[in-house]
Motif scaffolding. Structure first.
Motif, PDB file in Angstrom:
ATOM      1  N   THR A   1      44.669  42.480  41.131  1.00  7.47           N
ATOM      2  CA  THR A   1      43.644  42.425  39.986  1.00  7.47           C
ATOM      3  C   THR A   1      43.901  43.696  39.203  1.00  7.47           C
ATOM      4  O   THR A   1      44.856  44.819  39.738  1.00  7.47           O
TER       5      THR A   1
ATOM      6  N   LEU B   1      40.846  44.550  37.227  1.00  3.84           N
ATOM      7  CA  LEU B   1      39.640  44.383  36.436  1.00  3.84           C
ATOM      8  C   LEU B   1      39.735  44.872  35.611  1.00  3.84           C
ATOM      9  O   LEU B   1      38.155  45.134  35.072  1.00  3.84           O
TER      10      LEU B   1
ATOM     11  N   PRO C   1      36.614  42.581  30.867  1.00  2.00           N
ATOM     12  CA  PRO C   1      36.262  40.883  31.026  1.00  2.00           C
ATOM     13  C   PRO C   1      37.300  39.900  29.741  1.00  2.00           C
ATOM     14  O   PRO C   1      37.771  38.985  30.555  1.00  2.00           O
TER      15      PRO C   1
ATOM     16  N   TRP D   1      39.372  38.354  32.332  1.00  2.00           N
ATOM     17  CA  TRP D   1      39.126  37.334  33.564  1.00  2.00           C
ATOM     18  C   TRP D   1      39.901  35.906  33.666  1.00  2.00           C
ATOM     19  O   TRP D   1      40.416  35.898  34.470  1.00  2.00           O
TER      20      TRP D   1
ATOM     21  N   ASP E   1      34.177  48.668  33.379  1.00  2.00           N
ATOM     22  CA  ASP E   1      34.213  47.648  34.049  1.00  2.00           C
ATOM     23  C   ASP E   1      34.762  46.608  35.485  1.00  2.00           C
ATOM     24  O   ASP E   1      34.485  45.560  35.450  1.00  2.00           O
TER      25      ASP E   1
ATOM     26  N   GLN F   1      33.477  43.637  36.707  1.00  2.00           N
ATOM     27  CA  GLN F   1      34.226  42.811  36.631  1.00  2.00           C
ATOM     28  C   GLN F   1      34.563  42.363  39.125  1.00  2.00           C
ATOM     29  O   GLN F   1      34.477  41.671  38.831  1.00  2.00           O
TER      30      GLN F   1
ATOM     31  N   ARG G   1      31.647  40.504  40.320  1.00  2.00           N
ATOM     32  CA  ARG G   1      31.405  39.281  39.361  1.00  2.00           C
ATOM     33  C   ARG G   1      32.665  38.218  40.244  1.00  2.00           C
ATOM     34  O   ARG G   1      32.305  37.481  40.983  1.00  2.00           O
TER      35      ARG G   1
END
Length: 308
Positions: free
Chosen positions: A81, A83, A87, A90, A140, A144, A147
Motif C-alpha cells: 500500500t 496510503l 484518499p 483509495w 493520511d 487511511q 480505514r
C-alpha cells in the motif's frame, strides 16, 4: 531474571515463499510454486503465507487441495500500500487488496500483512519520493490505514497487521512508535519483522515489551551486523542489500531470537511467527537445507509446555 511464561501462550511457527527466494508472482529466477509447497512441508512447517499474489494458485478450491494434500494451512495474505498518498489512492488500493483478502479469507486465514510502499526502488535505488513524511502525509497514512483495517474487517473478517519495512516510511523505532501512537489499536495491529526492525536500528524485545497489545503477528529473521554496517555506510537499497546477504540464516545474526520469542510468549496471546529468510535471488537448491536448519533451531528455542 527470566519472566514467567504463561502456559497458555501459543506460538505457531510457519514459513513463506520469501524463504524460497520468491518476491514476485512470476520470475524465472524463482522456484515453481509446486516445489515451494513440497519443500516447505518437507522442512517441517505446517503454516504458510500466500506470498506475492499470483505466485500460488488464486483459485481457492485448487489452492485448498494443494495445501491440504501437503498438510499445510495458510496463516495470512500480503498486500502493498501507499496510503500516505491520501484518499486519491483509495480506489486503486482497494482493488489490489480485495482479491487478496478474498483468497486469504477463503483459505481460512485471519490476517492480512500490510507492507507500506518504498520511498526508493528496491532494485535500482532510484529515489521515488522523500524518505521523510510531512505532517499531512502522516495524517493520511494513519487515517487511511485505519480505514483499511475497518473495511477489511467488515468485508472479509480479517485483521490487518502492518509490517515495518526497510526503505519505507514505517521503519525506525521513532517512526514505528509514531505510527502506533496515532492509530486505533482496535483497527491496526503490527506485524513485527525482527530482521527489518534490526536493519532499521530497532530493538524487537523492547518493542514487544512497550507495545505488547499492538503485536498481532511476527516475522522471524536476522541480519548480519557486519554486512548491515556496510550497507548503511554505502546507502545501499534494500534489494541489493539482500543480494549481499544482509539477511542471514539463524542463529548467525541479530537479534537473538530466543529473547524475542520469550517476550512474545509473555504476552499470553496466540501468535503466528513466520520465518522469512530474504534471499532473492538464490540458487534453487539453497532454500530447503536453510529452512530445515532454521526449523530445528526454532524447536530448540521452545520451552516445556510451549513447544515451537
Amino acid at each position: 531474571m527470566t519472566p514467567s511464561v504463561p502456559s497458555s501462550a501459543r506460538i505457531r511457527i510457519g514459513s513463506a515463499p520469501d524463504s524460497w527466494g520468491v518476491w514476485f508472482p512470476d520470475d524465472p529466477q524463482q522456484v515453481p510454486w509446486q516445489r515451494f509447497l513440497d519443500e516447505v512441508a518437507e522442512a517441517g512447517y505446517a503454516w504458510i503465507e500466500l506470498g506475492p499474489y499470483g505466485y500460488l494458485p488464486t483459485d481457492p478450491a485448487r489452492l485448498a487441495d494443494e495445501t491440504r494434500d501437503r498438510g499445510l494451512t495458510v496463516s495470512a495474505g500480503t498486500v502493498f500500500t501507499g496510503l500516505h498518498h491520501g484518499p486519491d489512492v483509495w480506489d486503486r488500493t482497494w482493488a489490489h487488496v480485495a482479491d487478496i483478502a478474498a483468497l486469504t479469507r477463503a483459505m481460512g486465514a485471519e490476517h492480512l500483512v500490510v507492507i507500506p510502499s518504498f520511498w526508493r526502488d528496491d532494485k535500482t535505488g532510484e529515489v521515488l519520493e522523500d524518505r521523510t513524511l510531512t505532517p499531512a502525509q502522516w495524517r493520511d497514512l494513519t487515517a487511511q490505514t485505519e480505514r483499511l483495517g475497518r473495511e477489511v474487517r467488515e468485508r472479509f473478517g480479517l485483521r490487518i497487521v502492518v509490517h515495518p519495512h526497510a526503505d519505507t516510511h514505517i521503519d525506525t523505532e521513532e517512526n514505528v512508535n509514531r505510527f502506533l501512537d496515532a492509530t486505533d489499536p482496535d483497527l491496526v495491529s503490527l506485524c513485527l519483522d525482527t530482521g527489518h526492525y534490526a536493519y532499521c536500528g530497532g530493538d524487537s524485545v523492547k518493542l514487544i515489551e512497550t507495545y505488547g497489545e499492538r503485536i498481532g503477528y511476527l516475522h522471524l529473521k536476522q541480519v548480519d551486523p557486519e554486512i548491515l554496517a556496510a550497507v548503511v555506510a554505502d546507502e545501499v537499497p534494500f534489494g541489493p542489500a539482500v543480494a549481499r546477504g544482509v539477511m542471514c540464516e539463524p542463529p548467525g545474526g541479530v537479534p537473538a531470537l530466543e529473547p524475542v520469542l520469550d517476550a512474545a510468549r509473555a504476552l499470553d496471546v496466540d501468535l503466528f511467527a513466520i520465518v522469512e529468510q530474504d534471499m532473492y535471488p538464490c540458487p534453487p537448491d539453497k532454500p530447503l537445507p536453510v529452512a530445515r536448519r532454521t526449523r530445528e533451531f526454532l524447536r530448540s528455542c521452545g520451552r516445556p509446555g510451549s513447544p515451537l
